[in-house]
Design a protein around this motif. Structure first.
Motif, short mmCIF file in Angstrom:
data_model
loop_
_atom_site.label_atom_id
_atom_site.label_comp_id
_atom_site.label_asym_id
_atom_site.label_seq_id
_atom_site.Cartn_x
_atom_site.Cartn_y
_atom_site.Cartn_z
N THR A 1 -24.73 -62.29 63.53
CA THR A 1 -23.73 -61.31 63.95
C THR A 1 -23.41 -61.41 65.44
O THR A 1 -22.55 -60.69 65.94
N GLY A 2 -24.14 -62.27 66.15
CA GLY A 2 -23.85 -62.48 67.57
C GLY A 2 -24.31 -61.38 68.48
O GLY A 2 -23.80 -61.25 69.60
N HIS A 3 -25.25 -60.57 68.04
CA HIS A 3 -25.75 -59.48 68.87
C HIS A 3 -26.95 -59.96 69.68
O HIS A 3 -28.01 -60.23 69.13
N ALA A 4 -26.79 -60.04 70.98
CA ALA A 4 -27.82 -60.62 71.84
C ALA A 4 -28.91 -59.62 72.22
O ALA A 4 -30.05 -60.00 72.46
N GLU A 5 -28.55 -58.32 72.30
CA GLU A 5 -29.51 -57.36 72.82
C GLU A 5 -30.74 -57.19 71.95
O GLU A 5 -31.86 -57.13 72.47
N PRO A 6 -30.60 -57.09 70.60
CA PRO A 6 -31.83 -57.02 69.80
C PRO A 6 -32.70 -58.25 69.96
O PRO A 6 -33.92 -58.15 70.00
N LEU A 7 -32.09 -59.42 70.08
CA LEU A 7 -32.86 -60.64 70.27
C LEU A 7 -33.60 -60.62 71.60
O LEU A 7 -34.76 -61.02 71.69
N GLN A 8 -32.93 -60.15 72.64
CA GLN A 8 -33.59 -60.06 73.94
C GLN A 8 -34.75 -59.08 73.91
O GLN A 8 -35.81 -59.32 74.48
N THR A 9 -34.55 -57.96 73.21
CA THR A 9 -35.62 -56.97 73.11
C THR A 9 -36.82 -57.54 72.38
O THR A 9 -37.97 -57.32 72.77
N ILE A 10 -36.58 -58.30 71.32
CA ILE A 10 -37.68 -58.92 70.58
C ILE A 10 -38.42 -59.92 71.45
O ILE A 10 -39.65 -60.05 71.38
N ARG A 11 -37.69 -60.64 72.31
CA ARG A 11 -38.34 -61.60 73.20
C ARG A 11 -39.15 -60.89 74.29
O ARG A 11 -40.21 -61.37 74.70
N GLU A 12 -38.67 -59.76 74.77
CA GLU A 12 -39.33 -59.05 75.86
C GLU A 12 -40.53 -58.25 75.39
O GLU A 12 -41.47 -58.01 76.14
N ARG A 13 -40.50 -57.81 74.15
CA ARG A 13 -41.57 -56.98 73.61
C ARG A 13 -42.17 -57.68 72.41
O ARG A 13 -41.58 -58.59 71.85
N HIS A 14 -43.34 -57.24 72.02
CA HIS A 14 -44.07 -57.93 70.96
C HIS A 14 -44.27 -56.97 69.79
O HIS A 14 -45.36 -56.42 69.63
N PHE A 15 -43.22 -56.76 69.02
CA PHE A 15 -43.35 -55.87 67.87
C PHE A 15 -44.37 -56.47 66.91
O PHE A 15 -44.18 -57.59 66.42
#
Length: 421
Positions: A372-386
């Motif tokens: 879907t081209g949404h970068a913010e969720p991807l960045q959040t996943i990279r920054e945090r370790h769910f």
């Protein structure tokens, strides 16, 4: 008295006294006739304080700041410096215990029948090194000291409860504004906070307008963009999740509980209201100050997940909300071990956080965000370790706990672990 008399009285060397003077920690009066230093009772008291702080390993820089707080009569700030030093010592103690455990495991391997496979020793050493580095390498990349003043507003805004003039704006993908609310009434016209953004409230789901996304919360709520699974919102279903945590812990009045990464104390406060004797721990001084203002009767300490500044078996239960995902996978393992260490044999653990059900769910979420081209969720996943929920449950069950969990939305879960009787 002169420097020799002062040194004899304090049991320290005259050289040490001169060193503290050079560093500006004391300023004894010099006699006008000969330039010799004269030490008053106040100088002796100050030197005793310096020696006491040095005895617990405090740096000269921290001692200088601590003495400044003492001079100003700021007991709270002095306590923070002492607690910080205590946290450092606990971290060293925890690391020493781990080294002792690793050494004992090497001894046990050496005692086994047959020739020693030295590769096992290497594996143990590598594992110990990795965990030591994991404990040492954590740092607050999000600067929660700066966020403390608006944290509660962020949570309210993210749940559609924006007070006063804080704006909540939803725009379409083309940038046209769909709705802008500047006060609570506009956001909450139908009683339970129905807004243009997707929210779940009880059994009722309010859909997000087609092609829209939440792009601004002026109070600074941490949000992402919508994916096919709905709006990504760090604090969606926040109150529901905290209530679930409190209900599952269900403390008996007088039970002693620990909230790790307490922030401004919202979860600890709910348990305090139910009669628990709560201790709140956070690495952010400013978060704890806000928490202290809200709950002055609560005990608070500086510290973090990786070296809890408490002795073994101190608590009947441990909780944490919206904080565990700040740790790397190795650090999460250390944190679970620390929780287990400070719990009584029947102590229970309850974690509320953003988690993926399993590795497959994580990959599906990432693929969907990429598509879907949404970068913010991807960045959040990279920054945090769910963390992976199935992995947490598996580790806890291996340690002798029974687990149960509930899902509040796509990512938010509450996990309870109770030891087998």
């Amino acid at each position: 008295m002169n420097i020799k008399e002062a040194a004899d009285r304090l049991g320290i060397s005259a050289r040490a006294i001169r060193f503290y003077e050079e560093k500006g920690l004391i300023s004894p009066v010099k006699q006008t006739s000969n330039g010799y230093r004269t030490y008053t009772e106040n100088d002796i008291w100050r030197l005793q304080t310096i020696a006491a702080l040095r005895e617990i390993g405090m740096s000269l820089q921290d001692i200088t700041q601590a003495l400044g707080e003492i001079d100003q009569g700021n007991q709270q700030r002095l306590e923070e410096y002492l607690e910080l030093q205590q946290a450092v010592m606990y971290a060293q103690w925890v690391e020493l215990k781990r080294m002792l455990d690793t050494t004992q495991r090497m001894i046990d391997l050496n005692r086994q029948d047959g020739p020693l496979d030295v590769s096992h020793l290497h594996d143990l050493a590598d594992s110990a090194r990795r965990l030591r580095e994991a404990r040492q390498n954590w740092h607050d990349r999000w600067n929660y000291d700066m966020q403390a003043a608006i944290h509660d507003q962020r949570v309210q805004a993210a749940n559609g409860r924006v007070p006063g003039s804080h704006a909540y704006k939803v725009t379409s993908d083309t940038g046209s504004e769909i709705m802008r609310a500047t006060d609570t009434e506009e956001l909450d016209q139908e009683g339970e906070g129905k807004t243009a953004a997707h929210r779940t409230n009880g059994d009722t789901t309010y859909p997000e307008p087609s092609g829209s996304r939440l792009v601004e919360l002026e109070v600074g709520a941490s949000v992402g963009t919508g994916t096919g699974a709905g709006l990504f919102n760090m604090y969606e279903n926040y109150d529901e999740a905290l209530d679930q945590t409190a209900n599952w812990i269900s403390p008996v009045p007088g039970e002693i509980g620990l909230d790790i990464g307490t922030g401004t104390g919202n979860l600890a406060g709910k348990l305090l209201e139910r009669g628990a004797a709560m201790t709140a721990i956070d690495q952010s001084r400013e978060m704890l100050r806000t928490c202290r203002t809200k709950y002055p009767e609560m005990h608070m300490k500086l510290g973090n997940f990786l070296a809890l500044p408490f002795t073994d078996h101190s608590f009947d239960f441990v909780v944490s909300s919206f904080a565990f995902h700040h740790l790397s996978p190795d650090q999460q393992q250390l944190a679970l071990q620390e929780m287990q260490r400070v719990l009584t044999p029947r102590g229970r653990i309850c974690l509320t956080d953003l988690m993926f059900a399993n590795a497959t769910a994580r990959q599906a979420y990432i693929r969907q965000a990429e598509a879907t081209g949404h970068a913010e969720p991807l960045q959040t996943i990279r920054e945090r370790h769910f963390p992976l929920l199935d992995g947490l449950c598996g580790w806890l069950e291996q340690q002798g706990y029974v687990t149960k969990h509930v899902r509040h939305n796509e990512l938010l879960h509450t996990l309870l672990a109770v030891p087998l009787r």
